[in-house]
Design a protein around this motif. Structure first.
Motif, PDB file in Angstrom:
ATOM      1  N   CYS A  42       0.845  -1.196   0.000  1.00  0.00           N
ATOM      2  CA  CYS A  42       0.000   0.000   0.000  1.00  0.00           C
ATOM      3  C   CYS A  42       0.877   1.240   0.000  1.00  0.00           C
ATOM      4  CB  CYS A  42      -0.911   0.002   1.231  1.00  0.00           C
ATOM      5  SG  CYS A  42      -2.000   1.442   1.260  1.00  0.00           S
ATOM      6  N   VAL A  45       0.018   4.192   0.994  1.00  0.00           N
ATOM      7  CA  VAL A  45      -0.426   5.220   1.954  1.00  0.00           C
ATOM      8  C   VAL A  45       0.458   5.258   3.215  1.00  0.00           C
ATOM      9  CG1 VAL A  45      -2.384   6.065   3.322  1.00  0.00           C
ATOM     10  CG2 VAL A  45      -2.775   5.122   1.048  1.00  0.00           C
ATOM     11  N   LYS A  46       1.000   4.108   3.584  1.00  0.00           N
ATOM     12  CA  LYS A  46       1.995   4.028   4.671  1.00  0.00           C
ATOM     13  C   LYS A  46       1.499   4.504   6.044  1.00  0.00           C
ATOM     14  CE  LYS A  46       6.192   4.301   1.872  1.00  0.00           C
ATOM     15  NZ  LYS A  46       5.630   4.211   0.527  1.00  0.00           N
ATOM     16  N   CYS A  47       0.292   4.139   6.415  1.00  0.00           N
ATOM     17  CA  CYS A  47      -0.189   4.504   7.752  1.00  0.00           C
ATOM     18  C   CYS A  47       0.736   3.863   8.792  1.00  0.00           C
ATOM     19  CB  CYS A  47      -1.621   4.013   7.971  1.00  0.00           C
ATOM     20  SG  CYS A  47      -2.765   4.693   6.775  1.00  0.00           S
ATOM     21  N   PHE A  88       0.286   2.807  11.764  1.00  0.00           N
ATOM     22  CA  PHE A  88      -0.225   1.743  12.638  1.00  0.00           C
ATOM     23  C   PHE A  88      -0.466   0.448  11.877  1.00  0.00           C
ATOM     24  CE2 PHE A  88      -3.499   4.540  11.017  1.00  0.00           C
ATOM     25  CZ  PHE A  88      -4.276   3.649  10.312  1.00  0.00           C
ATOM     26  N   CYS A  89      -0.079   0.385  10.581  1.00  0.00           N
ATOM     27  CA  CYS A  89      -0.513  -0.717   9.725  1.00  0.00           C
ATOM     28  C   CYS A  89       0.685  -1.493   9.175  1.00  0.00           C
ATOM     29  CB  CYS A  89      -1.342  -0.126   8.585  1.00  0.00           C
ATOM     30  SG  CYS A  89      -1.650  -1.268   7.246  1.00  0.00           S
ATOM     31  N   THR A 148       0.762  -3.480   6.613  1.00  0.00           N
ATOM     32  CA  THR A 148       0.844  -3.381   5.151  1.00  0.00           C
ATOM     33  C   THR A 148       1.568  -2.102   4.756  1.00  0.00           C
ATOM     34  OG1 THR A 148      -1.224  -4.565   4.908  1.00  0.00           O
ATOM     35  CG2 THR A 148      -0.519  -3.280   3.016  1.00  0.00           C
ATOM     36  N   GLY A 149       1.186  -1.003   5.414  1.00  0.00           N
ATOM     37  CA  GLY A 149       1.782   0.299   5.117  1.00  0.00           C
ATOM     38  C   GLY A 149       3.296   0.295   5.328  1.00  0.00           C
ATOM     39  N   GLY A 197      -8.769  -4.942   3.203  1.00  0.00           N
ATOM     40  CA  GLY A 197      -7.523  -5.688   3.362  1.00  0.00           C
ATOM     41  C   GLY A 197      -6.346  -4.804   2.986  1.00  0.00           C
ATOM     42  N   GLY A 249      -4.047  -2.383   0.971  1.00  0.00           N
ATOM     43  CA  GLY A 249      -4.217  -1.394  -0.088  1.00  0.00           C
ATOM     44  C   GLY A 249      -5.355  -0.427   0.160  1.00  0.00           C
ATOM     45  N   VAL A 276      -9.157   5.399   3.513  1.00  0.00           N
ATOM     46  CA  VAL A 276      -8.584   6.438   4.382  1.00  0.00           C
ATOM     47  C   VAL A 276      -8.983   7.815   3.869  1.00  0.00           C
ATOM     48  CG1 VAL A 276      -6.606   5.153   5.287  1.00  0.00           C
ATOM     49  CG2 VAL A 276      -6.340   6.492   3.204  1.00  0.00           C
TER      50      VAL A 276
END
Ligand code: SF4
Length: 341
Positions: free
Chosen positions: A112, A114-116, A118-119, A121-122, A157, A159, A193
């Motif tokens: 993903c 977006v790179k949050c 807390f995540c 995946t990010g 999920g 992304g 988001v």
């Protein structure tokens, strides 16, 4: 080059079959084998002639993702899947079991952008967007491997679905089509988001699915810290977009709010959130943070209840989400990340 049959919408498949000299009802037969009978090998499609099967084999493959790992929670049957795609990339899906219903949580991107913070995946970077067939294929994969029928779908999920807008919308049409997976649009939720113009486009295009906005903070300073994309699209722009969305669709909107101890769980955060959401028909999901980033801690139960009560005082309905699959790597991106190491 052979094409993934799962990338084809109904009308596209009929058109393509026409070019191959195959009648419309042949497309119906093939879709019936794939989506109803779960047969993924053209050789076994016995109501097609040998010659037709040969043509299909030359032109198509049926791209069900390959199962690399499956973790099943002993507590609540929550199941996490790690899939391998045709090009070797990996993605995750989750199946949640609730009151006899199965909800599939599916990915729209490999990684993903977006790179949050807390995540999981990010944290593992972005590789590429998924094709519609790779999105739909996750539902088939879940149904085959867990022998269930998926009733609800959430695009939550890996992304950001609105950054893969066209393929996400195409996959929704396919999930909904009665010859494909026949899942009601009202049972499909896009969780984002927040890309304001795309939220408004969803409403204008009358996509008809439910919308969930991952807000997680009601001020730009706090949201900037955990969702880098907030520097591009401010909280005010997002609130404007969901107001507009509601004006057009009349739908209630879900707000996702991850609670992080001593960061966004203070009474003033709840007050600000309530103020921002004033006049919008929303339901707020309060989610204790998953400890992916060692700097984030879950608030106490007491602090979460206090937050909820403040929202309720402002007439905003909310719930503290019961965690699922706590004995497995159920948070988005955890399983894949472990596998990448
Ligand atoms: S929370 Fe969603 S948008 Fe943010 S990095 Fe993770 S997958 Fe991407």
């Amino acid at each position: 080059m052979r094409k993934n049959l799962l990338n084809f919408e109904y009308d596209e498949l009929i058109e393509f079959f026409k070019k191959l000299g195959l009648e419309k009802f042949r497309a119906d037969q093939v879709l019936d084998w794939v989506y109803k009978k779960r047969v993924f090998n053209f050789e076994d499609m016995t109501n097609l002639s040998k010659e037709h099967r040969k043509i299909l084999n030359e032109k198509f493959y049926i791209g069900i993702p390959k199962l690399l790992d499956m973790q099943i929670s002993k507590i609540d049957r929550t199941t996490k899947f790690l899939w391998e795609l045709q090009d070797g990339n990996t993605i995750e899906s989750v199946a949640l079991f609730h009151s006899g219903r199965v909800t599939a949580c599916i990915s729209t991107q490999v990684g993903c952008p977006v790179k949050c913070s807390f995540c999981a995946t990010g944290q593992s970077g972005f590789v590429r967007n998924l094709k519609s067939g790779e999105i739909v294929g996750q539902i088939l994969g879940i149904e085959i491997n867990r022998k269930v029928k998926v009733g609800n779908v959430v695009y939550m999920g890996m992304g950001e679905p609105l950054l893969n807008f066209d393929e996400t919308l195409k996959s929704i049409r396919m999930l909904n089509h009665k010859k494909i997976l026949n899942i009601s649009k009202r049972r499909i939720t896009i969780s984002t988001v927040g890309i304001p113009e795309k939220i408004i486009e969803l409403a204008e295009k009358d996509v008809g699915v439910r919308l969930a906005l991952s807000l997680h903070a009601a001020t730009n300073s706090k949201r900037d810290e955990i969702i880098p994309l907030n520097r591009k699209y401010s909280v005010d722009e997002l609130i404007y977009a969901i107001r507009k969305y509601q004006e057009i669709t009349g739908d209630r909107i879900t707000i996702e709010y991850i609670l992080i101890r001593e960061f966004n769980d203070y009474p003033e955060d709840a007050e600000r959130l309530a103020e921002s959401l004033k006049g919008i028909n929303v339901f707020v999901n309060l989610i204790p943070v998953n400890p992916v980033n060692p700097n984030f801690y879950r608030p106490s139960r007491w602090a979460m209840e206090r937050f909820k009560q403040i929202l309720e005082r402002h007439g905003i309905e909310s719930e503290i989400r019961v965690e699922k699959g706590t004995d497995i790597d159920a948070a988005c991106g955890q399983l894949r990340r472990r596998n990448l190491k």
